[in-house]
Design a protein around this motif. Structure first.
Motif, PDB file in Angstrom:
ATOM      1  N   ILE A 181       7.791 -81.409   9.813  1.00  0.00           N
ATOM      2  CA  ILE A 181       6.406 -81.247   9.265  1.00  0.00           C
ATOM      3  C   ILE A 181       4.854 -80.940   9.676  1.00  0.00           C
ATOM      4  N   GLY A 182       4.318 -80.875   9.713  1.00  0.00           N
ATOM      5  CA  GLY A 182       2.956 -80.415  10.831  1.00  0.00           C
ATOM      6  C   GLY A 182       3.401 -79.815  11.988  1.00  0.00           C
ATOM      7  N   LEU A 190       6.985 -86.539  11.967  1.00  0.00           N
ATOM      8  CA  LEU A 190       5.780 -86.856  11.519  1.00  0.00           C
ATOM      9  C   LEU A 190       4.862 -87.214  13.101  1.00  0.00           C
ATOM     10  N   ASN A 191       4.992 -85.895  13.928  1.00  0.00           N
ATOM     11  CA  ASN A 191       4.335 -86.025  14.681  1.00  0.00           C
ATOM     12  C   ASN A 191       2.926 -85.487  14.734  1.00  0.00           C
ATOM     13  N   ALA A 192       1.904 -86.701  15.514  1.00  0.00           N
ATOM     14  CA  ALA A 192       0.504 -86.292  15.214  1.00  0.00           C
ATOM     15  C   ALA A 192      -0.391 -85.760  13.486  1.00  0.00           C
ATOM     16  N   LEU A 193       0.691 -86.341  12.486  1.00  0.00           N
ATOM     17  CA  LEU A 193       0.393 -85.400  11.611  1.00  0.00           C
ATOM     18  C   LEU A 193      -0.329 -87.130  10.584  1.00  0.00           C
ATOM     19  N   MET A 194       0.358 -87.809  10.772  1.00  0.00           N
ATOM     20  CA  MET A 194      -0.190 -89.393   9.398  1.00  0.00           C
ATOM     21  C   MET A 194      -1.106 -89.471   9.558  1.00  0.00           C
ATOM     22  N   LEU A 249      13.300 -91.225  11.074  1.00  0.00           N
ATOM     23  CA  LEU A 249      12.314 -91.280  10.807  1.00  0.00           C
ATOM     24  C   LEU A 249      11.161 -91.051  12.701  1.00  0.00           C
ATOM     25  N   VAL A 250      10.932 -89.822  12.845  1.00  0.00           N
ATOM     26  CA  VAL A 250       9.996 -90.127  13.999  1.00  0.00           C
ATOM     27  C   VAL A 250       8.272 -89.775  14.097  1.00  0.00           C
ATOM     28  N   MET A 251       7.410 -91.138  14.733  1.00  0.00           N
ATOM     29  CA  MET A 251       6.142 -90.607  14.382  1.00  0.00           C
ATOM     30  C   MET A 251       5.192 -90.903  15.582  1.00  0.00           C
ATOM     31  N   THR A 252       4.405 -89.935  15.277  1.00  0.00           N
ATOM     32  CA  THR A 252       3.282 -89.999  16.861  1.00  0.00           C
ATOM     33  C   THR A 252       1.974 -90.004  15.872  1.00  0.00           C
ATOM     34  N   HIS A 253       1.353 -91.244  16.006  1.00  0.00           N
ATOM     35  CA  HIS A 253      -0.560 -91.926  15.205  1.00  0.00           C
ATOM     36  C   HIS A 253      -1.240 -91.768  17.252  1.00  0.00           C
ATOM     37  N   VAL A 254      -2.409 -91.824  15.820  1.00  0.00           N
ATOM     38  CA  VAL A 254      -3.710 -91.702  16.812  1.00  0.00           C
ATOM     39  C   VAL A 254      -4.408 -92.835  16.125  1.00  0.00           C
ATOM     40  N   THR A 255      -4.959 -93.746  17.521  1.00  0.00           N
ATOM     41  CA  THR A 255      -5.093 -95.045  16.944  1.00  0.00           C
ATOM     42  C   THR A 255      -6.213 -96.061  17.637  1.00  0.00           C
TER      43      THR A 255
END
Length: 267
Positions: free
Chosen positions: A76-77, A157-161, A187-193
């Motif tokens: 997704i994304g 959900l990479n670079a999406l949430m 579940l696989v995710m990346t997210h800016v912090t």
């Protein structure tokens, strides 16, 4: 969409997928995207490295999951197609892998045909939808005719949430998606912090918001909340470039350049 119906590309409005394409050095963006992206680059020069490391992480984690037995992926994304795409990485290792891509950018819809090219043994499909409508995604004919939800699925959900603020219930969205997936799914995710460079990232968030784009970055603790009830895969929450790196891990100074976290967890 009906065949032949017009697509409004909203060329005068920046879009996160097209800005991301600009960071990666792609060509599928417009002046509005370039202008907003250049403002980000001026404040956060590492955004180009962040985009590249995010892509590299997607490739590594896809190989990791295929080797762990996963044959179905829900991405997704998706963003604008940039080879190698997830399905190409997965099907290179497991030709029978099945992938469904989800995105809400009309230009991704235009390029969706490139995402549909699958191995003979596998399947790929594209659904135009938004992550904020998880039930629409999960009940879409394109997904249900491609993925078998009685078998494990890797949700990416990479670079999406970080484009889903708290008022849109991001944790509830992820829970709703994972609730429909069977045990053994991931579940696989990346997210800016903001953890590594809070001043620069706060300015970047303001640029996105002034461009009419929703944006909310999150701390390590806030990112970890997405994985509650799941079993994190070693090494747990990590910067993307040090999650099972190929060869020697990049230097610590890259952490602030990338300013993101990555995580993979099993249900």
């Amino acid at each position: 969409m009906e065949p032949g119906s017009p697509v409004d590309l909203r060329q005068n409005q920046p879009h996160t997928a097209r800005m991301y394409d600009y960071y990666l050095g792609g060509k599928d963006h417009y002046s509005a995207d370039e202008e907003a992206a250049e403002q980000v680059v001026a404040i956060w020069p590492g955004v180009r490295a962040a985009a590249q490391q995010n892509r590299a992480f997607i490739h590594r984690v896809t190989r990791f999951l295929v080797n762990a037995g996963i044959r179905q992926f829900l991405d997704i994304g998706t963003g604008i197609p940039t080879e190698p795409n997830l399905h190409q990485v997965a099907q290179q290792v497991a030709p029978d892998a099945r992938v469904v891509y989800i995105d809400n950018d009309p230009i991704v819809l235009v390029h969706a045909r490139a995402l549909m090219v699958s191995s003979h043994e596998g399947r790929t499909n594209y659904v135009s939808a938004d992550v904020t409508t998880p039930e629409k995604i999960l009940n879409s004919p394109g997904l249900l005719e491609t993925l078998d939800l009685t078998q494990p699925v890797a949700l990416s959900l990479n670079a999406l949430m970080h484009f889903v603020p708290d008022e849109q219930d991001p944790y509830g969205i992820v829970d709703a998606l994972m609730d429909r997936l069977v045990p053994g799914s991931y579940l696989v995710m990346t997210h800016v912090t903001p953890d590594f460079d809070p001043t620069a990232i706060a300015t970047v968030v303001d640029i996105y918001r002034r461009s009419g784009l929703l944006c909310q970055v999150r701390s390590r603790h806030e990112f970890m909340r997405f994985f509650e009830g799941l079993e994190l895969v070693d090494p747990g929450i990590e910067v993307p470039h040090r999650w099972h790196p190929d060869g020697v891990a990049p230097p610590t100074k890259m952490d602030a350049q990338v300013s993101a976290y990555a995580g993979v967890a099993r249900k």
